[in-house]
Design a protein around this motif. Structure first.
Motif, PDB file in Angstrom:
ATOM      1  N   GLY A  52       0.712  -1.320   0.006  1.00 57.40           N
ATOM      2  CA  GLY A  52       0.008   0.045  -0.010  1.00 57.40           C
ATOM      3  C   GLY A  52       0.821   1.282   0.101  1.00 57.40           C
ATOM      4  O   GLY A  52       2.065   1.243   0.028  1.00 57.40           O
ATOM      5  N   PRO A  53       0.130   2.392   0.234  1.00 53.95           N
ATOM      6  CA  PRO A  53       1.082   3.673  -0.079  1.00 53.95           C
ATOM      7  C   PRO A  53       1.549   3.935   1.280  1.00 53.95           C
ATOM      8  O   PRO A  53       1.355   3.301   2.441  1.00 53.95           O
ATOM      9  CB  PRO A  53      -0.161   4.837  -0.002  1.00 53.95           C
ATOM     10  CG  PRO A  53      -1.245   3.810   0.253  1.00 53.95           C
ATOM     11  CD  PRO A  53      -1.193   2.586  -0.063  1.00 53.95           C
ATOM     12  N   HIS A  54       2.980   4.579   1.222  1.00 51.47           N
ATOM     13  CA  HIS A  54       3.485   5.216   2.225  1.00 51.47           C
ATOM     14  C   HIS A  54       3.174   6.279   2.955  1.00 51.47           C
ATOM     15  O   HIS A  54       3.324   7.354   2.315  1.00 51.47           O
ATOM     16  CB  HIS A  54       5.121   5.435   1.874  1.00 51.47           C
ATOM     17  CG  HIS A  54       5.749   3.925   1.613  1.00 51.47           C
ATOM     18  ND1 HIS A  54       7.128   3.826   1.357  1.00 51.47           N
ATOM     19  CD2 HIS A  54       5.228   2.870   0.974  1.00 51.47           C
ATOM     20  CE1 HIS A  54       7.483   2.601   0.994  1.00 51.47           C
ATOM     21  NE2 HIS A  54       6.275   1.988   0.652  1.00 51.47           N
ATOM     22  N   ASP A 365      -6.442  -3.770   0.487  1.00 47.08           N
ATOM     23  CA  ASP A 365      -5.240  -2.719   0.076  1.00 47.08           C
ATOM     24  C   ASP A 365      -4.097  -2.807   0.502  1.00 47.08           C
ATOM     25  O   ASP A 365      -3.182  -2.265   0.073  1.00 47.08           O
ATOM     26  CB  ASP A 365      -6.182  -1.309   0.869  1.00 47.08           C
ATOM     27  CG  ASP A 365      -7.307  -0.957   0.672  1.00 47.08           C
ATOM     28  OD1 ASP A 365      -7.399  -0.608  -0.376  1.00 47.08           O
ATOM     29  OD2 ASP A 365      -8.357  -1.203   1.337  1.00 47.08           O
ATOM     30  N   ARG A 366      -3.836  -3.952   1.599  1.00 51.75           N
ATOM     31  CA  ARG A 366      -2.519  -4.392   2.001  1.00 51.75           C
ATOM     32  C   ARG A 366      -2.702  -5.806   2.221  1.00 51.75           C
ATOM     33  O   ARG A 366      -3.723  -6.472   2.642  1.00 51.75           O
ATOM     34  CB  ARG A 366      -2.248  -3.782   3.354  1.00 51.75           C
ATOM     35  CG  ARG A 366      -2.604  -2.121   3.486  1.00 51.75           C
ATOM     36  CD  ARG A 366      -1.429  -1.461   3.233  1.00 51.75           C
ATOM     37  NE  ARG A 366      -1.871  -0.044   3.481  1.00 51.75           N
ATOM     38  CZ  ARG A 366      -1.067   1.104   3.724  1.00 51.75           C
ATOM     39  NH1 ARG A 366       0.297   1.025   3.633  1.00 51.75           N
ATOM     40  NH2 ARG A 366      -1.471   2.475   3.827  1.00 51.75           N
ATOM     41  N   VAL A 402      -0.806   0.548   8.314  1.00 55.25           N
ATOM     42  CA  VAL A 402      -2.317   0.645   7.585  1.00 55.25           C
ATOM     43  C   VAL A 402      -2.483   2.016   7.868  1.00 55.25           C
ATOM     44  O   VAL A 402      -2.053   3.032   8.645  1.00 55.25           O
ATOM     45  CB  VAL A 402      -3.075  -0.312   8.146  1.00 55.25           C
ATOM     46  CG1 VAL A 402      -2.571  -2.038   7.914  1.00 55.25           C
ATOM     47  CG2 VAL A 402      -3.371  -0.191   9.594  1.00 55.25           C
ATOM     48  N   ALA A 403      -3.526   2.393   6.802  1.00 56.81           N
ATOM     49  CA  ALA A 403      -4.311   3.542   6.932  1.00 56.81           C
ATOM     50  C   ALA A 403      -5.747   3.267   7.379  1.00 56.81           C
ATOM     51  O   ALA A 403      -6.085   2.236   7.065  1.00 56.81           O
ATOM     52  CB  ALA A 403      -4.205   4.471   5.687  1.00 56.81           C
ATOM     53  N   GLU A 490      -1.254   4.959  10.167  1.00 50.37           N
ATOM     54  CA  GLU A 490      -0.691   6.151   9.629  1.00 50.37           C
ATOM     55  C   GLU A 490      -1.154   7.226  10.599  1.00 50.37           C
ATOM     56  O   GLU A 490      -2.383   7.334  10.804  1.00 50.37           O
ATOM     57  CB  GLU A 490      -1.293   6.422   8.190  1.00 50.37           C
ATOM     58  CG  GLU A 490      -0.676   7.716   7.604  1.00 50.37           C
ATOM     59  CD  GLU A 490      -1.363   7.794   5.998  1.00 50.37           C
ATOM     60  OE1 GLU A 490      -1.922   8.888   5.732  1.00 50.37           O
ATOM     61  OE2 GLU A 490      -1.550   6.533   5.387  1.00 50.37           O
ATOM     62  N   GLY A 491      -0.092   8.011  10.981  1.00 54.13           N
ATOM     63  CA  GLY A 491      -0.522   9.300  11.821  1.00 54.13           C
ATOM     64  C   GLY A 491      -0.603   9.265  13.214  1.00 54.13           C
ATOM     65  O   GLY A 491      -1.115  10.147  13.701  1.00 54.13           O
TER      66      GLY A 491
END
Length: 507
Positions: A52-54, A365-366, A402-403, A490-491
């Protein structure tokens, strides 16, 4: 002055060179394995984004290497786990105070045991709530050295309430207290236990049952908890040696909530009537059919809700829990002799009736690999044969990123030679397949999944509970030996550290 002949000098040089060649790498590996006195799990290992996106991640600076736990960087800017709480303005529906002590206590049989208690007993009090209620638990450490926490095993609490020392809070030292608040939004059978030095404190008695009842239930059901725990090798049910007797009228339905607090798989079987497995790990089974002649395999940390209909003639029913002792349901008599364990075991991959999922695991997604192995090496300077994750020794393990909202698919493979009960905090996952064979029964949702030697499971879940979550083996000595990693959103960051002034030691 002593002089070496030319040939002897060459042999000495060769011997020294050979020693350096052998010991040099070992010394480097030993040095590299040493953990700092305090470190953040945000600095552990290397980031695995599962294709998935970083997103915003502290691991981006360390993605090329595996020794980032030694870097000592502070947490990146983001939403701190302490902000991930239940509704702060809502009043509690269920309020409980638990006082933890280190003491010698007596089991119901009269046997004395040196360990830990909650409100003077072990297991601690059963905490009961109704689905949708807000539960508030005040934990007071009166005399447990090294500090304590409480983890709500199987309850998908907000991350700040997860009770993991060094990840979501500091250990609660002697004379201090901590209050947990969470909404019991899922009916089911759960339990609570310390997650500070858990391999010692859980075995020593810092644990108890948590039951969340549905808002409504069709018909009257006799309800009983059966928490199984070993005290110095003595098997107990709800702290009792031998059978626990539960009154159940002829023709009545009875639900026995089996909780396996031990480190290995526990077989459970029923004699006297057929049974239905109505829930696993706090999630109802869809279309559970009557079972005869088969045992259940309850994973370490896992729960199984067994329902029976009592015989009309008033004869008793026995639920065996890992041996001859167990729960005996009856009215006029509790004379239910033990019977041997059935040879067959119920396969949850095919049990029950299929039902649709609320997400599509075929379009994740992952995708993550969680491959458990074993090899020689050093763990914090100690030589041994240690558990590995994807070939890496702790702390240089993959950290799964993950997001929020991601559909996550994970393959858990076991090439270590021993079984491992894998426990993901804060989430329930659905089993998709075992050894490549797809699940065809009821959706099999788990938070504690036994992955046997040479087995491989595919699971899936939705990343819908932001935080920094442990994902570890619930054979707790295995976790203390390095079989632990984290699911990171994420975050989200944490200010807490393993070690440090609070002596946080989650496993």
């Amino acid at each position: 002055m002593l002089r070496h002949p030319p040939g002897g000098r060459v042999r000495l040089i060769v011997a020294c060179a050979a020693t350096v060649a052998v010991l040099g790498p070992l010394i480097w590996l030993w040095q590299d394995s040493l953990l700092p006195e305090a470190y953040s799990v945000m600095d552990m290992g290397y980031a695995d984004y599962g294709g998935g996106p970083h997103g915003s991640s502290q691991h981006e600076a360390h993605s090329a290497g595996g020794a980032s736990a030694h870097a000592g960087h502070g947490p990146a800017a983001g939403r701190d786990v302490t902000r991930l709480t239940a509704d702060a303005g809502r009043q509690a529906d269920v309020s409980v105070s638990l006082v933890a002590r280190k003491q010698r206590f007596r089991l119901s049989s009269g046997r004395e045991f040196d360990g830990y208690t909650l409100n003077g007993q072990s297991p601690g009090p059963v905490i009961k709530a109704t689905e949708g209620q807000l539960v508030q638990v005040r934990l007071i450490n009166e005399s447990v050295p090294g500090g304590i926490t409480l983890h709500w095993h199987g309850v998908d609490v907000p991350n700040a309430e997860d009770g993991v020392a060094g990840v979501t809070q500091d250990a609660v030292g002697v004379g201090k207290e901590f209050t947990y608040r969470f909404i019991a939004d899922r009916a089911g059978t759960f339990w609570y236990h310390s997650h500070q030095m858990s391999h010692e404190q859980v075995r020593g008695g810092l644990l108890g049952a948590l039951v969340v009842e549905p808002g409504s239930r069709k018909g009257e059901v006799t309800d009983a908890v059966a928490l199984v725990h070993l005290y110095n090798g003595v098997r107990t049910v709800n702290g009792r040696e031998g059978d626990v007797h539960v009154e159940a009228a002829p023709g009545a339905r009875a639900r026995v909530r089996v909780i396996n607090t031990e480190y290995g798989v526990m077989p459970a079987w029923v004699s006297g009537t057929p049974y239905r497995l109505v829930a696993v790990d706090g999630t109802e089974i869809n279309g559970p059919a009557p079972v005869t002649g088969k045992a259940l395999a309850v994973a370490a940390g896992g729960r199984a809700d067994i329902e029976v209909t009592m015989p009309e003639d008033g004869s008793p029913v026995r639920i065996h829990l890992g041996g001859p002792a167990g729960v005996v349901l009856g009215s006029r008599s509790y004379d239910a002799p033990a019977v041997p364990r059935p040879a067959a075991t119920l396969d949850l991959l095919t049990y029950g009736t299929r039902a649709p999922l609320a997400f599509d695991p075929g379009k994740p997604d992952r995708r993550f690999e969680y491959d458990v192995g074993r090899r020689p090496g050093f763990l914090d300077g100690v030589p041994g044969v240690w558990w590995t994750i994807n070939g890496h020794l702790y702390p240089d393990v993959p950290m799964f990123h993950v997001a929020e909202g991601d559909v996550v698919r994970m393959r858990i493979s076991n090439h270590s030679g021993e079984g491992h009960p894998m426990h993901l905090h804060g989430h329930h996952a659905v089993v998709l397949s075992r050894d490549g064979v797809p699940a065809t029964g009821s959706p099999w949702w788990v938070d504690s999944l036994e992955v046997g030697a040479d087995e491989s499971y595919e699971i899936a879940f939705v990343a819908d509970n932001p935080g920094v979550w442990m994902d570890h083996c619930h054979n707790l000595p295995h976790a203390s030996e390095g079989l632990v990693t984290h699911l990171m959103y994420e975050g989200v960051t944490t200010r807490f550290t393993v070690g440090g002034s609070a002596d946080n030691e989650p496993e």
